[in-house]
Scaffold this active site. Structure first.
Site, PDB file in Angstrom:
ATOM      1  NE  ARG A   1     -10.614  -1.298   4.041  1.00  0.00           N
ATOM      2  CZ  ARG A   1     -11.120  -1.346   5.271  1.00  0.00           C
ATOM      3  NH1 ARG A   1     -12.299  -1.907   5.478  1.00  0.00           N
ATOM      4  NH2 ARG A   1     -10.466  -0.812   6.279  1.00  0.00           N
TER       5      ARG A   1
ATOM      6  CE  LYS B   1      -6.317   8.654   8.152  1.00  0.00           C
ATOM      7  NZ  LYS B   1      -6.749   7.413   8.818  1.00  0.00           N
TER       8      LYS B   1
ATOM      9  CD  GLU C   1      -6.868   5.231   2.536  1.00  0.00           C
ATOM     10  OE1 GLU C   1      -5.709   4.937   2.863  1.00  0.00           O
ATOM     11  OE2 GLU C   1      -7.757   5.437   3.375  1.00  0.00           O
TER      12      GLU C   1
ATOM     13  CG  ASP D   1      -5.600   8.095   4.776  1.00  0.00           C
ATOM     14  OD1 ASP D   1      -6.483   8.733   4.163  1.00  0.00           O
ATOM     15  OD2 ASP D   1      -5.827   7.087   5.469  1.00  0.00           O
TER      16      ASP D   1
ATOM     17  CE  LYS E   1      -3.197   2.498   3.050  1.00  0.00           C
ATOM     18  NZ  LYS E   1      -3.863   2.484   4.385  1.00  0.00           N
TER      19      LYS E   1
END
Length: 502
Positions: free
Chosen positions: A355, A281, A353, A274, A269
């Site tokens: 996965r 978040k 995101e 993120d 990944k």
């Protein structure tokens, strides 16, 4: 860091900044050390300052006569030591040297080494020595205006006054070389993961991948945003399109056999930052999301070691890289996207995101011939609720594959723990409007996230490694540094080499 050794060199000819002396509790009590130091070290034991206990460190100033201004004393206790003990011992030696700001260490190979490492092959011992030194000697790059001139440990010299036999020399040399390759690979992963998000976007990660591939002559492919869309990688495009830094799909192939067959797929990944996207978040701790590409960094570390060690195995390394950002163009909860496999995905949480991009990457790895797949990802906060920052969570569809990988983790000293993949967890991934949904709520979240990815393995033997807790630490522990750890690089390499040697 350069690691070398001399076999049969006289002590009087050695030169360096610091001499390391490994000392047992029994030696402290019986004056069994270098004669010039006996009285000094015995006095330390009498005063309780240094008793030779396992992993105890003491810095001892010396007279100029032995040729070294300082010695690092390290205790080895009075029991048989495992490779984990040795790795940590030498990491502690390196950390002490870094604190002293010295560059060159001289370390004797104890003549009784076989006695206090019974059952540990000399090659494994040497590997633990060099791995520990490299991992413990790591100095994280910083961006302060006033840069220190100290660049860390640069040279390690092992020596043995009594010559080793020829078979022992081969084992020692092999172990040192493998340990250095493993350690340097983990440091590549650490360095990449520690880079601030404004200095490492998907295109930058692709440049790093190309650099490693070209250095060793590996075929490499980087798909840009137009090619990602044209290829039908709807998952990667959905996650990456909300950023002004577009996504990349990176593929490196290592061919260690005559034919490209039975390839192992390594998928990492590569979310370079993120925010959580629309499912934003919380602000506290978001700065650590520079580590959300820790899986990609681990894969690139493995690529570096494969280039140096050249095992007889084929590996296709696939890295889906994107930034998950909040913008007018970002994907949204409720969206339905079509992955490279053709499966549709219902988006319930844009902060799930990783996965989604890994789904496309697993399909692409299979297109490149992957017969067994390992994916590695900072995937879920939920894994911390179960395993903290101590162990990496594992989900698999193949118990024999997991058994082999667990044995490799025991050799590397990196802790993993399997999570159950019961059918009830797979049922939780069913969607009313798509083939699969990307979030299931709080229950079993680390497991269902892994099983989501495993769907795209299409029944190929597969292991998922959730390193969300272990890739980035708040403080130093064991051989791992504060910040990025490079976790799972050495375990993956142990497993790959064990397969190559079958």
């Amino acid at each position: 860091m350069k690691i070398a050794w001399n076999n049969g060199v006289p002590f009087s000819e050695l030169q360096g900044d610091v001499l390391v002396q490994i000392v047992s509790e029994l030696q402290i009590k019986s004056d069994g050390l270098i004669s010039e130091w006996d009285s000094k070290i015995s006095k330390l034991g009498t005063l309780g300052l240094f008793e030779g206990k396992l992993q105890q460190i003491y810095i001892l100033p010396l007279d100029k006569d032995p040729g070294f201004p300082v010695a690092i004393l390290v205790g080895r206790g009075d029991r048989v030591l495992s490779s984990d003990d040795l790795r940590l011992m030498f990491a502690n030696i390196a950390r002490a040297a870094v604190k002293l700001k010295v560059e060159k260490l001289v370390i004797p190979i104890p003549s009784d080494i076989s006695e206090w490492t019974k059952g540990v092959n000399l090659a494994v011992t040497a590997q633990a020595f060099s791995e520990g030194l490299i991992l413990g000697g790591y100095v994280r790059q910083h961006y302060k205006q006033d840069q220190s001139p100290y660049g860390g440990l640069s040279s390690i010299m092992f020596y043995r006054e009594n010559q080793l036999e020829e078979s022992e020399v081969q084992q020692w040399t092999t172990g040192l070389e493998r340990g250095q390759a493993f350690g340097d690979a983990a440091l590549i992963a650490r360095n990449l993961t520690n880079i601030p998000g404004n200095m490492l976007v998907p295109a930058d990660l692709a440049v790093s991948a190309v650099h490693i591939a070209e250095k060793y002559g590996f075929p490499v492919e980087v798909l840009d945003e137009r090619e990602i869309v044209a290829k039908g990688m709807g998952g990667l495009w959905a996650v990456g399109k909300g950023s002004s830094n577009p996504p990349r799909m990176i593929v490196i192939r290592y061919q260690g056999t005559d034919q490209w067959e039975n390839a192992v797929g390594l998928v990492g990944k590569g979310i370079t930052f993120d925010t959580g996207g629309v499912s934003l978040k919380r602000a506290p701790g978001m700065e650590n999301m520079i580590s959300d590409m820790g899986g990609a960094a681990a894969v690139l570390g493995v690529a570096e070691a494969l280039g140096r060690l050249r095992p007889r195995i084929n590996v296709v390394m696939v890295i889906p890289s994107a930034e998950n950002m909040l913008s007018a163009n970002a994907f949204k909860p409720g969206d339905v996207i079509t992955s490279l496999s053709g499966r549709t995905i219902e988006v319930l949480n844009t902060d799930a995101e990783g996965r989604i991009v890994l789904a496309d990457a697993l399909t692409y790895a299979r297109e490149w011939g992957a017969e067994r797949i390992i994916d590695i990802a900072t995937l879920t906060g939920a894994v911390l609720s179960t395993l903290g920052d101590v162990a990496t969570g594992v989900v698999t569809n193949d118990e024999s594959f997991l058994k082999e990988f667990t044995e490799a983790s025991l050799r590397s000293g990196e802790k993993i723990w399997p999570l159950p993949a019961y059918p009830e967890f797979k049922e939780m991934l069913k969607s009313e409007v798509a083939d699969i949904r990307n979030a299931t709520g709080g229950y079993g979240a680390a497991i269902t996230a892994g099983l989501f990815i495993g769907t795209f393995a299409e029944e190929k033997p597969w292991i998922h490694l959730d390193i969300a807790g272990t890739a980035f630490l708040a403080k130093e522990r064991g051989v791992h540094s504060k910040g990025a750890t490079g976790v799972m690089v050495r375990t993956i390499l142990e497993w790959l080499i064990s397969q190559a040697e079958k």
